[in-house]
Design a protein around this motif. Sequence first.
Motif, short mmCIF file in Angstrom:
data_model
loop_
_atom_site.label_atom_id
_atom_site.label_comp_id
_atom_site.label_asym_id
_atom_site.label_seq_id
_atom_site.Cartn_x
_atom_site.Cartn_y
_atom_site.Cartn_z
N ARG A 153 0.90 -1.26 0.00
CA ARG A 153 0.02 -0.11 -0.03
C ARG A 153 1.00 1.24 0.04
O ARG A 153 2.10 1.21 0.48
CB ARG A 153 -0.85 -0.02 1.30
CG ARG A 153 -1.72 -1.09 1.23
CD ARG A 153 -3.00 -1.06 0.19
NE ARG A 153 -3.93 -2.16 0.31
CZ ARG A 153 -3.96 -3.12 -0.82
NH1 ARG A 153 -2.87 -2.95 -1.74
NH2 ARG A 153 -4.38 -4.08 -0.77
N ASP A 156 3.73 2.20 2.56
CA ASP A 156 4.72 1.29 3.31
C ASP A 156 5.97 1.51 2.64
O ASP A 156 6.47 1.89 1.69
CB ASP A 156 4.09 -0.03 2.25
CG ASP A 156 2.93 -0.62 2.98
OD1 ASP A 156 2.18 -0.16 3.96
OD2 ASP A 156 2.54 -1.66 2.43
N THR A 210 3.44 -6.63 4.33
CA THR A 210 2.08 -6.52 3.79
C THR A 210 2.03 -7.14 2.39
O THR A 210 1.03 -7.45 1.68
CB THR A 210 1.64 -4.97 3.60
OG1 THR A 210 3.04 -4.22 2.86
CG2 THR A 210 1.30 -4.30 4.83
N SER A 230 -0.12 -5.22 -6.77
CA SER A 230 -0.63 -4.33 -5.67
C SER A 230 -1.31 -3.10 -6.21
O SER A 230 -2.05 -2.40 -5.30
CB SER A 230 0.31 -3.92 -4.50
OG SER A 230 1.01 -5.28 -3.98
N VAL A 232 0.19 -0.21 -7.24
CA VAL A 232 0.92 0.88 -6.51
C VAL A 232 2.24 0.86 -7.26
O VAL A 232 2.49 0.40 -8.29
CB VAL A 232 1.46 0.63 -5.11
CG1 VAL A 232 0.03 0.39 -4.36
CG2 VAL A 232 2.23 -0.68 -5.23
#
Length: 332
Positions: A153, A156, A210, A230, A232
């Motif tokens: 995320r 992170d 994560t 993810s 991202v």
Amino acid sequence: MIAWTMAHLGEFELIERYFARPARRAVLGVGDDCALLVPAEGMNLAVSTDMLVDGRHFLSTVAPDRLGHKALAVNLSDLAACGARPLAFTLALALPQADPSFLAGFSRGLYAIADRHGCELVGGDTTRGPLTIAITVFGEVPAGGALLRSGARPGDELYVSGTLGDARLALEVFRGNAAASSEAFARVRRAMEEPQARVDLGIALRGVATSAIDVSDGLAGDLGHILRRSGVGGVVDVDALPRSADLAAQSEAWQRECLLAGGDDYELVFTAPADRRSAVAAAASTSGTAVTRIGRIEAGAGLRFVDGAGREVIGPAASFDHFRRDPVGPAP
Ligand code: ADP
Ligand code: MG
């Protein structure tokens, strides 16, 4: 060094002699049509397969015991990346000949790492053919607790275990593209031939990381998998990337290439929320594994590289791809 000699060893004699140890944790191991495993209550079975092909994943100069080690290590590395605890594995072997000296060394290296991780051989298949080793590992991880590629995320922080790039440096010394002293070559060659799977770190990172992946095709490419899965983006400080003194002695260009696009590292790259730094440090220390913070996750897409002063730098052209680049052929 793999030097094949002819010997009179049948398929079943070979299995019996080198691969039929009694099962300890499995309900049933080698010898029947199937092995039987019982995962513990509340656990998911984690399953992964990796294949090693002569001339593609290893050079024929590798000692048989190191090859046995590496064949299982690369599989254990996948379990590590999921935070799974190893249970058992199967071994599919194609051999040009039933050579006792190869088999003795190969099985010795294989069992040594298997025993260290409590992972037992429960079955397989054996055939004549070009030297190929396919292993499937089985591990267990709490239901819902596996580390996945999809959980990073924005905000992170990014971490990597151990050091990167030595295996690629060894390959380039073999190819004659890079030079190293004989002591340095022995060390980086060992990194290439005897990688350590970060199993204890993966387990310690359950509930902390994560997302995670093991670096088998180069940091840039493998981190790219986390970013895409993810949804991202990410930024990596290339000056922060952990490297051995042997790699640090190479030119800046070789260092970047080996660090970012090396391959065969089998270190873990993972993400964790910025407020979990102390939990990451605790996981590193309980598992006895060095961990380095190398960047962060940001909103958006794609991977950027900066130097220690925060200036953008150009990343590697490509990560390793079996259908695009020849791993043990001449340098690009
Ligand atoms: P099948 O005919 O059912 O394929 P095989 O005759 O190939 O069985 O193998 C006999 C037994 O030996 C099986 O339990 C199989 O799992 C095991 N086995 C075969 N090759 C290997 C190997 N390389 N390592 C471990 N176990 C093996
Ligand atoms: Mg069979």
